[in-house]
Design a protein around this motif. Sequence first.
Motif, short mmCIF file in Angstrom:
data_model
loop_
_atom_site.label_atom_id
_atom_site.label_comp_id
_atom_site.label_asym_id
_atom_site.label_seq_id
_atom_site.Cartn_x
_atom_site.Cartn_y
_atom_site.Cartn_z
N THR A 241 0.83 -1.20 0.00
CA THR A 241 0.00 0.00 0.00
C THR A 241 0.87 1.25 0.00
OG1 THR A 241 -1.81 -1.13 1.16
CG2 THR A 241 -1.75 1.27 1.32
N THR A 262 -3.99 -6.38 -5.37
CA THR A 262 -5.14 -5.52 -5.65
C THR A 262 -5.83 -5.09 -4.37
OG1 THR A 262 -5.40 -6.65 -7.77
CG2 THR A 262 -7.26 -5.33 -7.03
N ALA A 265 -3.96 -2.22 -3.37
CA ALA A 265 -4.36 -1.10 -4.23
C ALA A 265 -5.63 -0.44 -3.70
CB ALA A 265 -4.58 -1.60 -5.66
N LEU A 266 -6.59 -1.25 -3.27
CA LEU A 266 -7.82 -0.70 -2.69
C LEU A 266 -7.53 0.07 -1.41
CD1 LEU A 266 -10.26 -3.71 -3.28
CD2 LEU A 266 -10.46 -1.43 -4.29
N LYS A 269 -6.12 3.38 -2.37
CA LYS A 269 -7.21 4.24 -2.85
C LYS A 269 -8.02 4.79 -1.68
CE LYS A 269 -11.23 4.31 -5.95
NZ LYS A 269 -12.12 3.51 -6.83
N SER A 273 -7.65 8.89 -2.75
CA SER A 273 -8.46 8.40 -3.86
C SER A 273 -7.76 8.54 -5.21
CB SER A 273 -9.81 9.14 -3.90
OG SER A 273 -9.61 10.54 -4.05
N SER A 276 -5.34 5.59 -7.21
CA SER A 276 -5.75 4.55 -8.15
C SER A 276 -5.65 5.01 -9.60
CB SER A 276 -7.19 4.09 -7.85
OG SER A 276 -8.09 5.16 -8.01
N MET A 279 -2.75 3.32 -11.43
CA MET A 279 -2.71 1.85 -11.41
C MET A 279 -3.25 1.24 -12.70
SD MET A 279 -4.23 1.32 -7.58
CE MET A 279 -3.52 2.16 -6.16
N LEU A 297 -12.09 -1.37 -7.70
CA LEU A 297 -11.02 -0.47 -8.11
C LEU A 297 -11.34 0.24 -9.43
CD1 LEU A 297 -8.26 0.25 -6.85
CD2 LEU A 297 -7.23 -1.50 -8.32
N LYS A 299 -11.04 -1.22 -12.51
CA LYS A 299 -9.99 -1.57 -13.47
C LYS A 299 -10.36 -2.83 -14.27
CE LYS A 299 -7.26 1.66 -11.83
NZ LYS A 299 -6.90 2.85 -12.61
#
Length: 343
Positions: A241, A262, A265-266, A269, A273, A276, A279, A297, A299
């Motif tokens: 992170t 992932t 990644a969340l 975010k 915010s 992301s 990414m 996400l 994506k």
Amino acid sequence: MFSKIEPLDQEMGRKVREYIDTLTKPTGSLGRLEELAVLLAEMTSESFPVVSPPGVIVFAADHGIVDEGVSAFPQEVTVQMVMNFLNSGAAINVFSRQIGAAFEVVDIGVAADIEAEGVINRKVRYGTANFCKQDAMTREEVQKAIAVGFERAENMIHQGSKCLILGEMGIGNTTPSSAILAVLSGQDVSGLVGRGTGIAAEKILHKQEVIEKALKERKPDRNDPIDILAKVGGLEIAGMTGAMLAAAANRVPILLDGFICTISALMAKEICSTASDYMIAGHRSVEPGHKTALQLLGKEQILDLDLRLGEGSGAAVAFPILQSATLMLKEMATFTSAGISKE
């Protein structure tokens, strides 16, 4: 630290999109490669973005939740795999060499001391606690792990890496990842839990029950990412992170790996915010929760090869696609330069 993550450079994207339409091909005929080229230009604020050389950082940590029998492998395998990374024998080593990546392994929370040349020792603690019985770690430990990830990513970027690939090693880490996803998505655990390293079908139900019990007792705050990580997270998840936040702050593209990556990644975010925006999803894992995580996400993955290894391996395999997008911009002729009529 994270407030300086800027939005994408939309104006640069517009210019690059117009330039792509002058290349010697029918408009839009290179599909998602064109979209990726525009996105990379927006991320880097460069008309001819560069993603080589990439940098790969693998964060290693252990999980107290393995005491509940949620993994097919014993905890000692984390140390053994770290040694395999250091000896260049793992899948991520092979794929990192293939793409010419800088590579490092960070011990951010392995449950044993690793006295070996090459490992970056940034151990926050010796593995997390069993979050079925107590919080995985303290808020301060989460923040320290995020800071470790931020520092290692900034170091790699300053050494010249133009794209960041993050991997993890930690026996049992699909369990905290599934728990975090259940909190963020509000979905039932049963639809999010998979086989991880390959547990038998009957053990999946047990894994679900462990996570449900833990969430009921820990009660992580959906609106507080540090609280979520402290109660049911992992040190390598927090480390990744932080690394993503550093990449985004430096306008360096992040190529996401599978399920656990992932989830990090969340978390990034949730902390900021705009993170992301930087990414790109390298692939979709066969872990059932990964599809949900990608949807949260926002994506769409580049590849779907039925992978479920982790380590950053799927992202490394997807990296040549990003290279193709940048080389298309840099090396293709325009209709004018090639003397080809568009009419």
